[in-house]
Each structure stands twice: as C-alpha cells, then as structure tokens.
Design a protein around this motif. Structure first.
Motif, short mmCIF file in Angstrom:
data_model
loop_
_atom_site.label_atom_id
_atom_site.label_comp_id
_atom_site.label_asym_id
_atom_site.label_seq_id
_atom_site.Cartn_x
_atom_site.Cartn_y
_atom_site.Cartn_z
N ALA A 181 1.02 -1.21 -0.39
CA ALA A 181 0.11 0.13 -0.05
C ALA A 181 0.73 1.60 0.07
O ALA A 181 0.55 2.45 -0.67
CB ALA A 181 -0.89 -0.02 1.27
N VAL A 182 1.99 1.11 0.72
CA VAL A 182 2.75 2.91 0.83
C VAL A 182 4.00 2.90 -0.23
O VAL A 182 3.86 3.70 -0.89
CB VAL A 182 3.63 2.75 2.54
N GLU A 183 4.11 1.79 -0.97
CA GLU A 183 5.22 1.04 -2.01
C GLU A 183 3.33 1.80 -2.96
O GLU A 183 3.58 3.19 -4.38
CB GLU A 183 5.29 0.25 -2.59
N GLY A 184 3.10 1.45 -3.35
CA GLY A 184 1.53 1.72 -4.51
C GLY A 184 1.12 3.10 -4.24
O GLY A 184 1.10 3.73 -5.62
N LEU A 185 0.61 3.66 -3.55
CA LEU A 185 0.38 5.45 -3.06
C LEU A 185 2.16 6.14 -3.10
O LEU A 185 1.74 7.12 -4.56
CB LEU A 185 0.60 5.37 -1.67
N ALA A 186 3.04 5.78 -2.75
CA ALA A 186 4.58 5.99 -3.99
C ALA A 186 4.28 5.96 -5.25
O ALA A 186 4.38 7.97 -5.76
CB ALA A 186 5.73 5.84 -3.46
N ALA A 187 3.80 4.67 -5.88
CA ALA A 187 3.55 4.99 -7.53
C ALA A 187 2.89 5.73 -7.90
O ALA A 187 3.30 6.41 -8.78
CB ALA A 187 4.18 3.16 -7.62
N ASP A 188 1.53 5.92 -7.27
CA ASP A 188 0.65 6.59 -7.76
C ASP A 188 1.20 8.27 -7.51
O ASP A 188 -0.22 8.81 -7.91
CB ASP A 188 -0.81 6.16 -7.29
N GLY A 189 2.38 8.66 -7.06
CA GLY A 189 2.81 9.89 -6.57
C GLY A 189 1.41 10.03 -5.51
O GLY A 189 1.58 12.49 -5.52
#
Length: 431
Positions: free
Chosen positions: A255-263
């Motif tokens: 989730a944290v990596e996904g948020l970062a990947a989504d900007g």
C-alpha cells in the motif's frame, strides 16, 4: 512545545492524554475536546470545531503550535493537512488525495486491485436496478457499503436477499446516507477473524503499532447494527508473528509503495481493517486514514514510548529508526454508549461514578461528554471507554468491566463480551 489535537472524541482524549505525557510537550490544545480532555493535566480545550479548518490554522499560528495531530477522518478528507502544510505548519495526517483511501471506498477498492492487495471481489454501482441485478447473482451473505464517509455506519452485512435489497434501496433510492451513499460498493463476504493493524507512515517508511481487534456490532455475540465500535483490545492474538509478517508484506508495504508509485505522499496513521482467514492469510476490509476509535484507547494505554517524538520523526526522515516500547500486558477497552445508539439518542444525562477510577491499570477515556456547570454530562452516542491493563486478557477484561459497573447515567448500555475471542483462546490454552 505545544501540540494541537484536532477532534473531540475518545480517540482524541487518548491522543491528548498521551501527548501530554511527552517530555517534549509543555501544553496540549484540544479542539474542541470534551469533558475528559478538559480535566487532563497540561491539556486545554479550545472552542474550535474539527471541521473549521480556517479556525484551526489560525489557532495553530496564534498559539505557536509545533505539531498538530488530526483525529477524525472528515477534516483529513477535506484537506486540513494540505492547508497546514501550505501555511508552514506541521500536521501529522495525510493529504486529501491520500485520505481518499478512506473517503471513497470505490477509490480504495480500485487501489487494492491495481496494487494486488488482497481484498474481496467487488463491483461499484450508482444505479439501483443495476445493483439489484448484481445482488441477484451473488452468494449470501454479501456486504453493501456506502462509498463515502458515514461515521462507521455505512456498511451493511446482508444475510438474506431481502436485507440486501433494503440496503441498496436505503442508499441509492432513499438516500439514508446522503451524499455518502450516492455510490455503493457491493463486495463478497470475507470469512475469518477481524483485526486492526495501524502504522505510522512518512511516505516511504513504516512504523507498525501493536495489533488490536475492534467490536463493530452493537450487541453481544456480534449481533445488531454496525456502530463506530463498542470496544477493542490489544494485542489481538489472531495476529501471530507469522500473520504480522504477512500483513506487512502483503498489505501495508504494497500500500505504501503503491501510494508512492501513484504520486501520492502519505504521512500519518494508516489503518488496515483486516479479515484473517483460517490459514493466516489477510484480506483487507477497509483502509482508514487515521487512528481507529476505539482501538486508539487500548493501544495508547499500552504504549510506553513517546508518541509525539515518533510523529515528529515522520517529518525528519528517521521514522524507521524509532523503536517502540510496549507494556507486555493486555488492554481491554469497553465502550459505554447512550441508549438508542447508533440511532437517535438523548443527550445531557449526568454521569456518576467517574471519581477515583483512573489508576496505573485503569483509564476512563471520554468520547461524547461535556462539562455542564462542573458536572460531566453525555453529549454523544459513544460516551466513554473504560480501558484496563491485565496480565491476561481475562484479567484486563474483568478489570475494565469492574470500572464500567461503577459508572452510571440514565439509558447507558454496553456490550458484555468485549474481547471474548481472546478470552476463549486463553481458556482453551489453559485446559
């Protein structure tokens, strides 16, 4: 330094109480606070509502507040953290774009699917007839959720077709949940045992807190309508070391990596409401963008470390270096509610029996209370949460209920089985 706690419920009383115990803190402001925060040493209530973002910005500036911690979800969804950051103020809470994880269940479910985070199969609808056709094809029980914020009450678990039909009609046709129910998410029912997993996040780093388990249903045996939570305990035995690792690796880190990947930069508490199946596999029920209530109360009563110091590290890039110290004892928190909750309830009922209850092992956190000419009276649906520590969950439970039984007001009620799963585990292990 001064710390501002935004909100006035049980979670905010616990946050204010914990912040006031930090050696870094000279005074805690609570806006608007409640009777419990008004009576805490080094805590001062300020009559600014949690939704008054302009007023909260002015308050933080006028009082030279160095850290603000936001309790409730509504101001986070409305962008309070963005406003504070634009004014050069430190606000521990996610931006509006990040808070959509709680503010829109359809956004969250799409996020889970995109980043391969385990969750129930789902479909999203804004048309009643399409939703009814879908329900006719799905197995029971099924879960119907209002897309927007509904104070923890916008989730209906339907065990019969008629119940499911009433649920979608109440949201899409009768508008019982207002704008929050203009769109609904219908998802499959996940089986297992629930757990709450909360972490501090600074964009890339994760500091997990102790596990906990909430009790959403109003009545004993997990029956009755959903509420904001009738009690909680920590730790949750279902979250073993192995399950903890799976939650981190399969849910929280993605989730944290996904948020970062989504900007999307996420700073604040990240709450994963989970279902743990019989094999120890986690499935996400929901994400919240803040500390849970009433999970906050038992978790913070167990936390020996400085919460303020940990929150500050989220601004300095050293959150991963923080080590939290936990009381090894279990903590059980029992919510006392006003008669009629989660429906209509009466206010302004004088509360008796609060004197002398707080100790090293018991703490009564206020939620829906206010002071009236020096008396503590009810002002909300969930009124108090009696939290107690014990060498076993059973001892903590007994101590919490002993405190509850000393407190009274007209119409008060509470569940009599908070932490029953953990107690049953203990009893089974002793035999």
């Amino acid at each position: 330094m001064k710390v501002l706690i935004v909100g006035g419920g049980g979670r905010e009383h616990a946050l204010a109480w914990k912040a006031a115990r930090s050696p870094l803190v000279t005074e805690v402001l609570c806006a608007p606070g409640n009777a419990g925060t008004a009576l805490e040493p080094r805590v001062r209530n300020v009559a600014v509502g949690a939704g008054d973002i302009d007023g909260l910005v002015r308050l933080a500036k006028d009082e030279s507040v160095e850290l603000s911690i936001v309790g409730p979800e509504q101001p986070l969804v409305e962008g309070i953290a963005d406003r504070f950051e634009a004014e050069g103020l430190k606000c521990f809470g996610p931006s509006a774009s990040a808070a959509r994880l709680e503010g829109s269940k359809s956004f969250a479910k799409d996020f889970f699917a995109r980043h391969r985070i385990p969750t129930a199969d789902y479909e999203t609808f804004d048309d009643l007839q399409a939703a009814r056709r879908h329900l006719a094809e799905r197995p029971l029980p099924t879960v119907i959720k209002a897309d927007g914020l509904a104070a923890g009450k916008g989730v209906i678990i339907a065990h019969a077709a008629e119940e499911a039909d009433r649920a979608v009609r109440s949201m899409l046709e009768q508008h019982d949940f207002g704008a929050a129910g203009k769109t609904v998410v219908i998802e499959d029912f996940l089986r297992g045992e629930e757990a709450s997993f909360i972490a501090l996040v600074d964009g890339t780093r994760i500091l997990p807190l102790a596990s906990s388990q909430d009790h959403k249903a109003r009545d004993d045996g997990d029956r009755g309508p959903n509420t904001g939570g009738m009690g909680a305990y920590s730790p949750a035995p279902v979250v073993t070391d192995e399950v903890n690792d799976r939650i981190m690796n399969e849910v929280v880190r993605p989730a944290v990596e996904g948020l970062a990947a989504d900007g999307i930069h996420y700073r604040g508490f990240l709450y994963a409401g989970l279902m743990i199946d019989e094999h120890g596999a986690p499935g996400v029920l929901e994400f919240n963008c803040r500390f849970g209530d009433p999970e906050t109360q038992p978790i913070l009563f167990r936390l020996r470390s400085d919460l303020v110091a940990a929150c500050l590290e989220s601004f300095g890039g050293a959150l991963d270096a923080v080590e939290l110290d936990w009381d090894p004892r279990a903590c059980v928190g029992v919510v006392m509610a006003a008669g009629g909750y989660p429906g209509a309830y009466e206010k302004n009922r004088p509360i008796s029996g609060l004197e002398g209850l707080d100790s090293e092992t018991v703490k009564v956190f206020h939620a829906g209370t206010r002071l009236d000419a020096g008396r503590v009276v009810t002002s909300g649906g969930r009124v108090l949460c009696a939290a107690a520590l014990g060498d076993s969950v059973g001892k903590a439970q007994a101590r919490a209920y002993a405190a509850v039984e000393k407190i009274a007001w007209e119409g008060a009620f509470y569940r009599g089985d908070i932490a029953y799963r953990a107690v049953a585990r203990e009893q089974a292990g002793a035999n």
